[in-house]
Design a protein around this motif. Structure first.
Motif, PDB file in Angstrom:
ATOM      1  N   TYR A 110       0.844  -1.204   0.000  1.00  0.00           N
ATOM      2  CA  TYR A 110       0.000   0.000   0.000  1.00  0.00           C
ATOM      3  C   TYR A 110       0.879   1.253   0.000  1.00  0.00           C
ATOM      4  O   TYR A 110       0.576   2.230  -0.696  1.00  0.00           O
ATOM      5  CB  TYR A 110      -0.992   0.005   1.177  1.00  0.00           C
ATOM      6  CG  TYR A 110      -0.801   1.139   2.148  1.00  0.00           C
ATOM      7  CD1 TYR A 110      -1.095   2.458   1.777  1.00  0.00           C
ATOM      8  CD2 TYR A 110      -0.288   0.933   3.425  1.00  0.00           C
ATOM      9  CE1 TYR A 110      -0.869   3.518   2.656  1.00  0.00           C
ATOM     10  CE2 TYR A 110      -0.070   1.968   4.290  1.00  0.00           C
ATOM     11  CZ  TYR A 110      -0.355   3.258   3.907  1.00  0.00           C
ATOM     12  OH  TYR A 110      -0.114   4.308   4.752  1.00  0.00           O
TER      13      TYR A 110
ATOM     14  N   VAL B 126      -1.008  -6.763  15.841  1.00  0.00           N
ATOM     15  CA  VAL B 126      -1.667  -5.595  15.236  1.00  0.00           C
ATOM     16  C   VAL B 126      -1.011  -4.303  15.723  1.00  0.00           C
ATOM     17  O   VAL B 126      -0.759  -3.385  14.933  1.00  0.00           O
ATOM     18  CB  VAL B 126      -3.176  -5.587  15.567  1.00  0.00           C
ATOM     19  CG1 VAL B 126      -3.805  -4.253  15.199  1.00  0.00           C
ATOM     20  CG2 VAL B 126      -3.887  -6.730  14.844  1.00  0.00           C
ATOM     21  N   ALA B 127      -0.715  -4.235  17.016  1.00  0.00           N
ATOM     22  CA  ALA B 127      -0.102  -3.019  17.563  1.00  0.00           C
ATOM     23  C   ALA B 127       1.258  -2.751  16.917  1.00  0.00           C
ATOM     24  O   ALA B 127       1.589  -1.607  16.585  1.00  0.00           O
ATOM     25  CB  ALA B 127       0.028  -3.143  19.081  1.00  0.00           C
TER      26      ALA B 127
ATOM     27  N   ASP C  16      -5.648   2.431   0.182  1.00  0.00           N
ATOM     28  CA  ASP C  16      -6.426   2.485   1.430  1.00  0.00           C
ATOM     29  C   ASP C  16      -6.961   1.103   1.793  1.00  0.00           C
ATOM     30  O   ASP C  16      -6.916   0.685   2.964  1.00  0.00           O
ATOM     31  CB  ASP C  16      -7.600   3.455   1.276  1.00  0.00           C
ATOM     32  CG  ASP C  16      -7.148   4.912   1.221  1.00  0.00           C
ATOM     33  OD1 ASP C  16      -5.974   5.189   1.551  1.00  0.00           O
ATOM     34  OD2 ASP C  16      -7.975   5.765   0.855  1.00  0.00           O
ATOM     35  N   ALA C  17      -7.490   0.395   0.811  1.00  0.00           N
ATOM     36  CA  ALA C  17      -8.065  -0.926   1.069  1.00  0.00           C
ATOM     37  C   ALA C  17      -6.984  -1.937   1.441  1.00  0.00           C
ATOM     38  O   ALA C  17      -7.209  -2.813   2.285  1.00  0.00           O
ATOM     39  CB  ALA C  17      -8.854  -1.401  -0.150  1.00  0.00           C
TER      40      ALA C  17
ATOM     41  N   PHE D  76      -4.389  -5.065   8.207  1.00  0.00           N
ATOM     42  CA  PHE D  76      -4.799  -5.229   9.607  1.00  0.00           C
ATOM     43  C   PHE D  76      -5.776  -6.388   9.768  1.00  0.00           C
ATOM     44  O   PHE D  76      -5.779  -7.061  10.797  1.00  0.00           O
ATOM     45  CB  PHE D  76      -5.364  -3.915  10.144  1.00  0.00           C
ATOM     46  CG  PHE D  76      -4.285  -2.905  10.396  1.00  0.00           C
ATOM     47  CD1 PHE D  76      -3.472  -3.024  11.511  1.00  0.00           C
ATOM     48  CD2 PHE D  76      -4.023  -1.875   9.508  1.00  0.00           C
ATOM     49  CE1 PHE D  76      -2.433  -2.128  11.744  1.00  0.00           C
ATOM     50  CE2 PHE D  76      -2.988  -0.968   9.717  1.00  0.00           C
ATOM     51  CZ  PHE D  76      -2.194  -1.097  10.850  1.00  0.00           C
ATOM     52  N   SER D  77      -6.581  -6.618   8.762  1.00  0.00           N
ATOM     53  CA  SER D  77      -7.460  -7.783   8.790  1.00  0.00           C
ATOM     54  C   SER D  77      -6.635  -9.066   8.866  1.00  0.00           C
ATOM     55  O   SER D  77      -6.929  -9.970   9.659  1.00  0.00           O
ATOM     56  CB  SER D  77      -8.323  -7.759   7.524  1.00  0.00           C
ATOM     57  OG  SER D  77      -9.008  -8.956   7.368  1.00  0.00           O
TER      58      SER D  77
ATOM     59  N   ALA E 130      -4.974  -9.456  12.293  1.00  0.00           N
ATOM     60  CA  ALA E 130      -5.925  -9.843  13.345  1.00  0.00           C
ATOM     61  C   ALA E 130      -6.207 -11.343  13.342  1.00  0.00           C
ATOM     62  O   ALA E 130      -6.739 -11.879  14.311  1.00  0.00           O
ATOM     63  CB  ALA E 130      -7.229  -9.059  13.193  1.00  0.00           C
TER      64      ALA E 130
ATOM     65  N   ALA F 200      -2.550 -11.919  18.691  1.00  0.00           N
ATOM     66  CA  ALA F 200      -2.989 -11.096  17.557  1.00  0.00           C
ATOM     67  C   ALA F 200      -2.993  -9.598  17.897  1.00  0.00           C
ATOM     68  O   ALA F 200      -2.588  -8.777  17.068  1.00  0.00           O
ATOM     69  CB  ALA F 200      -4.372 -11.536  17.097  1.00  0.00           C
ATOM     70  N   ALA F 201      -3.440  -9.239  19.092  1.00  0.00           N
ATOM     71  CA  ALA F 201      -3.533  -7.810  19.422  1.00  0.00           C
ATOM     72  C   ALA F 201      -2.152  -7.161  19.432  1.00  0.00           C
ATOM     73  O   ALA F 201      -1.976  -6.028  18.965  1.00  0.00           O
ATOM     74  CB  ALA F 201      -4.235  -7.613  20.770  1.00  0.00           C
TER      75      ALA F 201
ATOM     76  N   ALA G  35       0.633  -1.456  13.437  1.00  0.00           N
ATOM     77  CA  ALA G  35       0.121  -0.078  13.457  1.00  0.00           C
ATOM     78  C   ALA G  35       1.237   0.920  13.746  1.00  0.00           C
ATOM     79  O   ALA G  35       1.273   2.011  13.171  1.00  0.00           O
ATOM     80  CB  ALA G  35      -0.994   0.048  14.503  1.00  0.00           C
TER      81      ALA G  35
ATOM     82  N   GLY H  37       3.018   1.293  10.626  1.00  0.00           N
ATOM     83  CA  GLY H  37       2.174   2.013   9.677  1.00  0.00           C
ATOM     84  C   GLY H  37       2.232   3.512   9.894  1.00  0.00           C
ATOM     85  O   GLY H  37       2.223   4.299   8.934  1.00  0.00           O
TER      86      GLY H  37
ATOM     87  N   GLN I 176      -4.295  -1.231   3.068  1.00  0.00           N
ATOM     88  CA  GLN I 176      -3.924  -1.008   4.465  1.00  0.00           C
ATOM     89  C   GLN I 176      -4.938  -1.682   5.402  1.00  0.00           C
ATOM     90  O   GLN I 176      -4.567  -2.363   6.359  1.00  0.00           O
ATOM     91  CB  GLN I 176      -3.772   0.479   4.822  1.00  0.00           C
ATOM     92  CG  GLN I 176      -3.357   0.627   6.279  1.00  0.00           C
ATOM     93  CD  GLN I 176      -2.914   2.009   6.750  1.00  0.00           C
ATOM     94  OE1 GLN I 176      -2.335   2.129   7.821  1.00  0.00           O
ATOM     95  NE2 GLN I 176      -3.169   3.048   6.002  1.00  0.00           N
ATOM     96  N   ALA I 177      -6.226  -1.516   5.099  1.00  0.00           N
ATOM     97  CA  ALA I 177      -7.250  -2.173   5.923  1.00  0.00           C
ATOM     98  C   ALA I 177      -7.058  -3.691   5.910  1.00  0.00           C
ATOM     99  O   ALA I 177      -7.154  -4.361   6.946  1.00  0.00           O
ATOM    100  CB  ALA I 177      -8.648  -1.799   5.422  1.00  0.00           C
TER     101      ALA I 177
END
Lengths: 253, 253
Positions: free
Chosen positions: A73, A130-131, A109-110, A116-117, A120, A126-127, A134, A137, A112-113
């Protein structure tokens, strides 16, 4: 290494929308942006970190896909006319050149989403995975802002624009394999130095290093050596990461 | 409601970078984009869903901030010259108009990363909260692609461009409060219908409904009623969500 690359491609293919998923031009632009058969350096760092931490590659399949989606992305947005205005990447038209500027912004944009999907879905921690993603990112955008503003602070730009994603890849892989704190920290140190080495090598290949050729070569070799030293006391097999580091130093593409 | 709004503003302020964090223009653009004192409809849905599911507002503070960050990134990108080319929003210059196109693209990108960073901080069920946010993050882009392509499929565009974020807000709040499956599903049904009602009302305010005025009013009232009916059997206090729905129907801003 080929088994690991297959795992990366398989997981990317699983999480990316099928070409016939509506809106089709978005699905097509997302798949085009991620491509197939690239070097997949960041995913290999994630998988290698999981193994070096004593886990299995499969633990980090989703983190590996996630970091590659995030990386791609950023390339899609960096190439935009209002940014670097690049028309070609990896020998093919850039996403905006092929799908238009609007679709390139939205496909980025998609992606990037979707990154994270994928993160997760990591089976363990997983949390935290993700952190870590992010944080990278946010960092990579900060690096790009300073790069475009041409602040001339090479260290800041290298750390954030390149090394942040390498560090996140290692951290995500390690966390996904339930690494202890010492291993996590060693693997992040490995990735930070490898990221810097990678950037020095890039400058040598592009011929636009802010340092002399000799100085850049010295910096690349030194950071690679530091990276490899960080792998000495890990509980698992660090040979994948070590080979990756050796291969990246002196690469010619 | 004021206590809840305070919680939203406080959490947004906590997660957004301070204005003096480097690069400063990025931090400033991100804070400018999110603003202060808006209606914060989506965060209120998240907090209201947590309470209606039998939890506390505090359970959903990070999800509430996360959904608002994601919403605001989409506005920043929608306003871009290559997209809707809007120069004003909420009575102020849009982000690209004030900070330039490049900074607007990058501030939007950073806000999306920050949204996931906030979601990952949710004390309970963080991975599920992130997954719900990521699903909405992909859906809202799909809605925007079809909106710009002017496919004329109003139902698809409304569902994805508007309702997806409402549904994610409710799901994230419910998950953060450890809602059972039935409550989660009721709260998502509430939010889907509220999102559709919100979009019909928007069209009435903007005067650009694809339906007649009477038909649009009827659709807005009907979806609001369906939304409120979804709240009947929840274990906690659903009055916040009920009041929000009544307030949104017949709003004049």
């Amino acid at each position: 290494m080929n088994g690991l690359l297959d795992l990366v491609e398989k997981t990317l293919d699983e999480v990316l929308p099928r070409e016939d998923v509506r809106p089709r031009e978005l699905s097509a632009a997302m798949r085009y942006a991620v491509g197939t058969g690239g070097k997949r350096v960041r995913p290999l760092i994630a998988l290698g970190a999981a193994i070096a931490a004593g886990g299995r590659a499969g633990d980090a399949a989703y983190p590996a896909a996630a970091i590659e989606l995030l990386h791609n992305y950023t390339l899609v947005h960096d190439d935009l006319p209002s940014m670097d205005n690049d028309e070609m990447r990896r020998g093919k038209p850039t996403v905006w050149k092929k799908f238009g500027e609007v679709n390139a912004i939205l496909a980025g944009d998609a992606l990037q989403a979707l990154a994270f999907s994928a993160a997760a879905k990591t089976p363990k921690n997983a949390a935290k995975v993700v952190a870590a993603l992010a944080e990278a990112g946010a960092g990579v955008v900060a690096g790009q802002v300073e790069d475009i503003a041409a602040t001339g602070d090479t260290a800041y730009i290298y750390e954030h624009k390149t090394a942040d994603l390498f560090v996140a890849a290692a951290a995500m892989g390690a966390l996904a394999a339930n690494a202890d704190g010492v291993s996590l920290s060693s693997l992040k140190s490995f990735a930070l130095n490898l990221g810097l080495a990678f950037q020095y090598e890039d400058d040598l290949l592009d011929g636009d290093s802010p340092y002399s050729r000799e100085e850049t070569e010295r910096l690349a070799a030194e950071t690679t050596a530091t990276a490899i030293r960080s792998l000495e006391e890990l509980p698992g097999d660090a040979s994948i990461l070590k080979n990756l580091a050796s291969r990246l130093l002196g690469r010619n593409v």
